[in-house]
Design a protein around this motif. Structure first.
Motif, short mmCIF file in Angstrom:
data_model
loop_
_atom_site.label_atom_id
_atom_site.label_comp_id
_atom_site.label_asym_id
_atom_site.label_seq_id
_atom_site.Cartn_x
_atom_site.Cartn_y
_atom_site.Cartn_z
N SER A 71 -1.21 42.73 -46.55
CA SER A 71 -2.39 41.85 -46.64
C SER A 71 -2.85 41.68 -48.08
O SER A 71 -3.32 40.61 -48.46
N LYS A 72 -2.72 42.74 -48.87
CA LYS A 72 -3.12 42.63 -50.29
C LYS A 72 -2.27 41.59 -51.01
O LYS A 72 -2.76 40.84 -51.85
N ILE A 73 -0.99 41.56 -50.66
CA ILE A 73 -0.08 40.60 -51.30
C ILE A 73 -0.41 39.19 -50.83
O ILE A 73 -0.47 38.25 -51.63
N ILE A 74 -0.68 39.06 -49.53
CA ILE A 74 -1.04 37.73 -49.00
C ILE A 74 -2.32 37.22 -49.65
O ILE A 74 -2.44 36.05 -50.00
N ARG A 75 -3.31 38.10 -49.85
CA ARG A 75 -4.55 37.66 -50.49
C ARG A 75 -4.30 37.23 -51.94
O ARG A 75 -4.88 36.25 -52.41
N LEU A 76 -3.42 37.95 -52.64
CA LEU A 76 -3.07 37.52 -54.00
C LEU A 76 -2.41 36.14 -53.96
O LEU A 76 -2.78 35.25 -54.74
N LEU A 77 -1.45 35.96 -53.05
CA LEU A 77 -0.74 34.67 -53.00
C LEU A 77 -1.68 33.54 -52.59
O LEU A 77 -1.53 32.41 -53.06
N ASP A 78 -2.66 33.83 -51.73
CA ASP A 78 -3.67 32.81 -51.38
C ASP A 78 -4.46 32.41 -52.62
O ASP A 78 -4.72 31.23 -52.86
N ARG A 79 -4.86 33.40 -53.40
CA ARG A 79 -5.61 33.10 -54.63
C ARG A 79 -4.76 32.24 -55.57
O ARG A 79 -5.22 31.24 -56.11
N VAL A 80 -3.51 32.66 -55.73
CA VAL A 80 -2.62 31.93 -56.63
C VAL A 80 -2.44 30.48 -56.13
O VAL A 80 -2.47 29.53 -56.91
N ASP A 88 -5.24 24.56 -46.36
CA ASP A 88 -6.34 24.42 -45.39
C ASP A 88 -5.89 24.70 -43.97
O ASP A 88 -6.71 24.82 -43.07
N LYS A 89 -4.56 24.77 -43.77
CA LYS A 89 -4.06 24.98 -42.40
C LYS A 89 -4.09 26.47 -42.05
O LYS A 89 -3.74 27.31 -42.87
N GLU A 90 -4.48 26.77 -40.83
CA GLU A 90 -4.44 28.15 -40.34
C GLU A 90 -2.98 28.57 -40.18
O GLU A 90 -2.18 27.79 -39.65
N ASP A 91 -2.64 29.77 -40.59
CA ASP A 91 -1.28 30.25 -40.36
C ASP A 91 -1.13 30.58 -38.89
O ASP A 91 -2.09 31.01 -38.25
N ASP A 92 0.09 30.40 -38.36
CA ASP A 92 0.25 30.63 -36.93
C ASP A 92 0.51 32.12 -36.62
O ASP A 92 0.70 32.49 -35.49
N TYR A 93 0.51 32.95 -37.63
CA TYR A 93 0.63 34.38 -37.33
C TYR A 93 -0.37 35.14 -38.21
O TYR A 93 -0.78 34.65 -39.25
N LYS A 94 -0.76 36.28 -37.75
CA LYS A 94 -1.78 37.05 -38.45
C LYS A 94 -1.15 38.29 -39.08
O LYS A 94 -0.36 38.97 -38.45
#
Ligand code: ACO
Length: 210
Positions: free
Chosen positions: A95-104, A82-88
């Motif tokens: 980004s595709k990998i980050i979205r996969l890891l978020d889903r996981v 639920d916490k916002e990451d401090d970097y974008k």
């Protein structure tokens, strides 16, 4: 070889190592062609790898004074999703990998399995020099990470494995399969996002209570 603590003093050597190996040969980086001759660096991934080098949990395997393996480790606390990451992240491939890891992260919901604990240690990056693979170095790095995690006071350990070989290493160390998502079932706009080479068929989450 020796296994030693890695810190921010190793940052440049770590990045040189990762550019030579992990950024090219981790199954998803490899499939996406994350770095190439035209684009030799992925700054977003470099930041992701090095943003917590001084947490006292990072390990390097060293042979003849050179890094031959890394386990870059982090701490996760209950509610971390639920916490916002401090970097974008702006790199479209990473980004595709980050979205996969978020889903996981959401679907595996590791803290629901361990309601008695509020923090865990995770391996973010596991990488061994291609010339030294299959000799148990990754297993040794994870084994030592587990020791550090126990000393740190984490109640359990959880690792997202994008590589089948990481999953094998964890299984050997007695970790349990907690979650699995086949790459063929991960789609964006109706399209499968990752088709890595065999035997990398799924991203898995392995856990172990201390
Ligand atoms: N073929 C078949 N089995 C293999 C292979 C291979 N090429 N490589 C490793 N294994 C098996 C080993 O037999 C062992 O299983 P076992 O104990 O049942 O025999 C298990 O995988 C682990 O072997 P290690 O020797 O400890 O692993 P290694 O030191 O070779 O490193 C690693 C594994 C880090 C995954 C390495 O292959 C690598 O750097 N790959 C590219 C980067 C990558 O994919 N990293 C992991 C992404 S997931 C994450 O970072 C958390």
């Amino acid at each position: 070889y020796d296994i030693q603590l890695a810190t921010s003093a190793d940052k440049e050597d770590i990045l040189i190592f990762l550019r030579e190996f992990f950024f090219k040969d981790e199954p998803l980086n490899n499939y996406l062609g994350l770095i190439s001759e035209d684009r030799p660096r992925c700054i977003d991934l470099e930041e992701y790898c090095t943003k917590e080098l001084d947490n006292g949990l990072n390990l390097k395997a060293v042979h003849n004074g050179k890094i031959i393996g890394l386990s870059l480790n982090g701490i996760l606390e209950r509610g971390y999703l639920d916490k916002e990451d401090d970097y974008k992240v702006t790199d479209p491939k990473f980004s595709k990998i980050i979205r996969l890891l978020d889903r996981v992260g959401k679907e595996s919901d590791i803290f629901a399995r361990f309601p008695e604990f509020d923090k865990t240690v995770t391996v973010k990056i596991l990488s061994v020099n291609g010339a030294y693979r299959g000799q148990g170095i990754a297993k040794e790095l994870v084994n030592k990470t587990r020791e550090l995690g126990k000393q740190y006071g984490a109640g359990f350990m959880a690792v997202d494995c994008t590589s089948h070989f990481t999953a094998l290493a964890l299984r050997k160390l007695g970790f349990e399969l907690h979650y699995s998502l086949k790459y063929a079932d991960h789609k964006e706009n109706g399209q499968v996002v990752f088709k890595p080479e065999k035997p990398h068929e799924a991203v898995t989450v392995y856990v172990q209570k201390f």
